[in-house]
Scaffold this motif. Sequence first.
Motif, short mmCIF file in Angstrom:
data_model
loop_
_atom_site.label_atom_id
_atom_site.label_comp_id
_atom_site.label_asym_id
_atom_site.label_seq_id
_atom_site.Cartn_x
_atom_site.Cartn_y
_atom_site.Cartn_z
N VAL A 1 52.92 31.77 45.50
CA VAL A 1 52.41 30.42 45.29
C VAL A 1 52.24 30.08 43.81
O VAL A 1 52.03 28.92 43.45
CB VAL A 1 51.07 30.21 46.03
N GLY A 2 52.30 31.10 42.95
CA GLY A 2 52.15 30.86 41.52
C GLY A 2 50.75 30.47 41.12
O GLY A 2 50.54 29.80 40.10
N LYS A 3 49.75 30.88 41.91
CA LYS A 3 48.35 30.53 41.65
C LYS A 3 47.47 31.76 41.87
O LYS A 3 47.79 32.64 42.67
CB LYS A 3 47.86 29.42 42.58
N ARG A 4 46.34 31.81 41.17
CA ARG A 4 45.32 32.81 41.44
C ARG A 4 44.54 32.38 42.67
O ARG A 4 44.01 31.26 42.71
CB ARG A 4 44.40 32.93 40.22
N LEU A 5 44.48 33.24 43.68
CA LEU A 5 43.86 32.86 44.94
C LEU A 5 42.47 33.44 45.14
O LEU A 5 41.66 32.88 45.90
CB LEU A 5 44.76 33.30 46.11
N LEU A 6 42.17 34.55 44.48
CA LEU A 6 40.87 35.19 44.63
C LEU A 6 40.30 35.52 43.26
O LEU A 6 41.04 35.76 42.31
CB LEU A 6 41.00 36.49 45.44
N HIS A 7 38.98 35.53 43.18
CA HIS A 7 38.34 35.98 41.96
C HIS A 7 37.09 36.78 42.32
O HIS A 7 36.52 36.63 43.41
CB HIS A 7 37.96 34.79 41.06
N ARG A 8 36.70 37.66 41.41
CA ARG A 8 35.55 38.52 41.66
C ARG A 8 34.25 37.78 41.33
O ARG A 8 34.18 37.04 40.37
CB ARG A 8 35.64 39.80 40.83
N THR A 9 33.24 38.00 42.17
CA THR A 9 31.91 37.45 41.93
C THR A 9 30.93 38.62 41.96
O THR A 9 31.31 39.76 42.18
CB THR A 9 31.52 36.44 43.01
N GLY A 10 29.68 38.33 41.73
CA GLY A 10 28.67 39.38 41.79
C GLY A 10 28.51 39.96 43.17
O GLY A 10 27.94 41.04 43.34
N ARG A 11 29.04 39.27 44.18
CA ARG A 11 28.89 39.72 45.56
C ARG A 11 30.20 40.19 46.17
O ARG A 11 30.27 40.44 47.37
CB ARG A 11 28.31 38.59 46.42
N GLY A 12 31.27 40.27 45.38
CA GLY A 12 32.54 40.73 45.92
C GLY A 12 33.69 39.82 45.53
O GLY A 12 33.82 39.43 44.37
#
Length: 317
Positions: free
Chosen positions: A52-63
Motif C-alpha cells: 500500500v506504500g503506507k505505514r499501517l502500524l505504530h508503537r505506543t506505550g501499550r503495544g
Amino acid sequence: MSDPALSGDFDPALLRTFVAVCRHGSLSRAADQAGRAQSALSTQIRRLEEQVGKRLLHRTGRGMAPTTEGELLLSYANRILALGEAAAARLRERAVAGSVRIGLSEDVAVAALPAALGRLRRACPQLHLEVVVDDGERLAARWQEGTLDVAVGVCAAFVDEPVQTWAVDLHWVCAIDETPAPDAPLDVIVYAEPCSWRRLAFDALTAAGRDFRVTLTSHNVGATIAAVENGLGVALLSSECLRADTMRIISLGPDSPPSLRAQFGMYASKRLNDSGRAAVSLLRESLQNWGAPQPSRPTGAGTSHLPEALPVMGLAG
C-alpha cells in the motif's frame, strides 16, 4: 508512476494478520493466538505496508496501534474478510435452512462470539438462529435439559465432552488511574454464584496470600467492566473485555502470574440436523483464532497485551 496501493490485489492472509495484530494490540499476542512465530507476522505486516506504500502500524506505550492509514485499511479489511468467508461458505453449498438453538456464556458473549454469529448469519441467510445468553452454570443446566443444539461456555460447568476447546486468558485488572494499597485488603469485583471464575479468583487470591473483600457482585459482565473503570476494585476479565484506555493489568504479587486461564468449550448435540452441523462447522471456523485452541484441557498462565502487569504488593505508580 502507478499508485503502489493499486498495484495488486490484497492477499487475504496479509489482511487477516493485520486485523489480528490490530485486535490484540500486539504482534506477540497475535502470534501466540495464531500459533505462529512473531517474525512471520512481522514479515506479513511489512509486505502489506510495502504493497500500500503506507505505514499501517505504530508503537505506543501499550503495544501496537493502527496509524490513520491503518485505521482506514482496517475498516475495509474486516469487510473484505467477512465477504470472503461468506462467499466461500456459499460456494461450498451450505445453503441450509431451518433453525438452530445456540447458547452463549454471558462472560464471552460480548467478545468474539457475536462476530462469529454474524458470519454464520451472512453465510447461511436462510438459517434462523435462536440465541440465548446466560451465565455459565445456568447455560450448562439448559444444555443438560436438552433445550440447546449448540453451546459455548466454560468447560468446568459442563459434564459432557466438547467438540472444541479454547484456553482463554483471564487478567487481573484495575482502573488505569488506580493504585491498590499493598497493606490494605484488596477490593474485588466478582460474578455472582454459581460461577467458576469466582472460585478461580478466590483460589488465586488465597494462594497469593492476599487479603481481600468483595465490593461488588454481579451477573453482568458489562456492570463488572463499568465497576472496574470507575475504581470500585479489581476484577478478573478475559482479554477481549479489556479496555486499554481505561484499565491496566496487575498481578497479585511478585511471585503471582498476571493472568490465569479458563477453558471454554463448544458443545454440540449428537442429534444435530444439517442446519446444526453447518452451524457448528462455521462457528468453529470463525472462532479458530479466539483464545488458544486446545486439544485437551491444560493449565497455565497466558500473556498480556495491555501495559506490563504491575504487582499489587509494592505497586509502582
